[in-house]
Design a protein around this motif. Structure first.
Motif, short mmCIF file in Angstrom:
data_model
loop_
_atom_site.label_atom_id
_atom_site.label_comp_id
_atom_site.label_asym_id
_atom_site.label_seq_id
_atom_site.Cartn_x
_atom_site.Cartn_y
_atom_site.Cartn_z
N ILE A 215 0.83 -1.20 0.00
CA ILE A 215 0.00 0.00 0.00
C ILE A 215 0.87 1.26 0.00
N GLU A 216 1.94 1.22 0.78
CA GLU A 216 2.85 2.38 0.83
C GLU A 216 3.46 2.66 -0.54
N ASP A 217 3.97 1.62 -1.20
CA ASP A 217 4.56 1.78 -2.53
C ASP A 217 3.52 2.31 -3.52
N PHE A 218 2.30 1.79 -3.41
CA PHE A 218 1.21 2.22 -4.29
C PHE A 218 0.94 3.72 -4.12
N LEU A 219 0.93 4.19 -2.87
CA LEU A 219 0.63 5.59 -2.61
C LEU A 219 1.79 6.51 -3.01
N LEU A 220 3.01 6.05 -2.74
CA LEU A 220 4.17 6.88 -3.06
C LEU A 220 4.38 7.04 -4.57
N ASP A 221 3.77 6.15 -5.34
CA ASP A 221 3.83 6.29 -6.81
C ASP A 221 2.94 7.42 -7.32
N MET A 222 2.04 7.90 -6.48
CA MET A 222 1.15 9.00 -6.88
C MET A 222 1.88 10.33 -6.79
N LYS A 223 1.79 11.10 -7.80
CA LYS A 223 2.44 12.40 -7.86
C LYS A 223 1.85 13.33 -6.80
N GLY A 224 2.74 13.89 -5.97
CA GLY A 224 2.30 14.80 -4.91
C GLY A 224 2.40 14.19 -3.53
N VAL A 225 2.47 12.84 -3.43
CA VAL A 225 2.60 12.15 -2.15
C VAL A 225 4.07 11.96 -1.84
#
Length: 288
Positions: A215-225
């Motif tokens: 989940i962390e990797d998934f979120l950090l792939d989002m631009k701005g996070v």
């Protein structure tokens, strides 16, 4: 009827057939261990019914008074299962102590082999489907049901050893010993179920580090996070997630709001995460 309910119904039917086979065999052959084993299997049938009812309630849609759904109903029904197993364990132990010495017919082995195969098929579906759809009900039912295989193995051993009990006096106590072993196995299973589900009911945080990392990797792939800290709390077969997110300080308020909505939407859509009802706290600085 979805996959979870189909597996529960299948398990109920199998447990009812197996318990009837063992109980009738135990009475007919006057064999206490087989009767106790049959009572244990019948408890599987009863607990499957309880689990089925719990699964029905846990599927109810969220309401104003219960905005996060009814997933925790699974834990309540599992606690009922735990108490039923605890009572059964006491009965099996007492029955084992009071069972008289008796040499059973070798026909008992055929009953046990048939029951063993049927039970093996049942728990295979409970485990495989339970893991696939992340169903706490099916996993709990699997944990409780696999004890039946161990118990049947013990009764098989007792049946063989009792054939030599006329000449080897120590084997005359094997029926009582097997009853005690089955009883204490059920007692341990009931304790594990009661402990695990009581902790989940009061809001135990998930400790699956692999899921956290995904989940962390998934979120950090989002631009701005930029940074993420989270807590996953089990609600039956899904999680409520609490997120603390450090976002790019250059983002405007409108961009932050849109990104927050996107995170909530994408987390719920990602079915392998089993996440519902995300709560997000946005900060400009997140401590490690």
């Amino acid at each position: 009827m979805n996959k979870e309910f189909k597996v529960l119904v299948f398990s109920m039917i199998m447990n009812l057939l197996i318990s009837i086979l063992k109980i009738v065999g135990g009475i007919y052959f006057h064999f206490g261990s087989l009767l106790a084993d049959g009572m244990q299997t019948f408890s599987d049938f009863v607990t499957d019914i309880v689990s089925f009812i719990g699964a029905k309630f846990s599927k109810k849609r969220p309401t104003k008074s219960h905005p996060f759904g009814f997933g925790k109903m699974e834990y309540i029904t599992n606690l009922v299962v735990g108490f039923l197993l605890f009572s059964l364990a006491i009965f099996i132990i007492i029955n084992g102590y009071m069972s008289p010495w008796h040499i059973p017919s070798l026909s008992v082995l055929w009953i046990l082999v048939i029951a063993f195969v049927l039970k093996g098929i049942s728990i295979y579906f409970l485990y495989s489907v339970g893991k696939k759809i992340n169903s706490q009900l099916l996993i709990t039912s699997y944990s409780e049901s696999k004890m039946d295989l161990y118990a049947s193995s013990g009764v098989m051993l007792a049946t063989i050893l009792l054939q030599f009990s006329e000449s080897i006096i120590i084997f005359r106590s094997i029926d009582m010993i097997v009853g005690f072993i089955i009883g204490f196995m059920v007692l341990k299973t009931s304790w594990d179920i009661l402990r695990e589900n009581s902790m989940n009911l009061i809001g135990k945080v998930e400790d699956n580090t692999e899921l956290y990392k995904k989940i962390e990797d998934f979120l950090l792939d989002m631009k701005g996070v930029e940074k993420v800290k989270m807590y996953l709390i089990r609600y039956g077969k899904y999680y409520k997630i609490q997120l603390m997110i450090e976002m790019d300080p250059k983002l405007t308020l409108r961009q932050v709001t849109k990104l927050e909505e996107k995170i909530k939407r994408e987390l719920v859509r990602h079915h392998s995460f089993h996440v519902k009802y995300p709560t997000i706290y946005v900060t400009s600085h997140l401590e490690d």
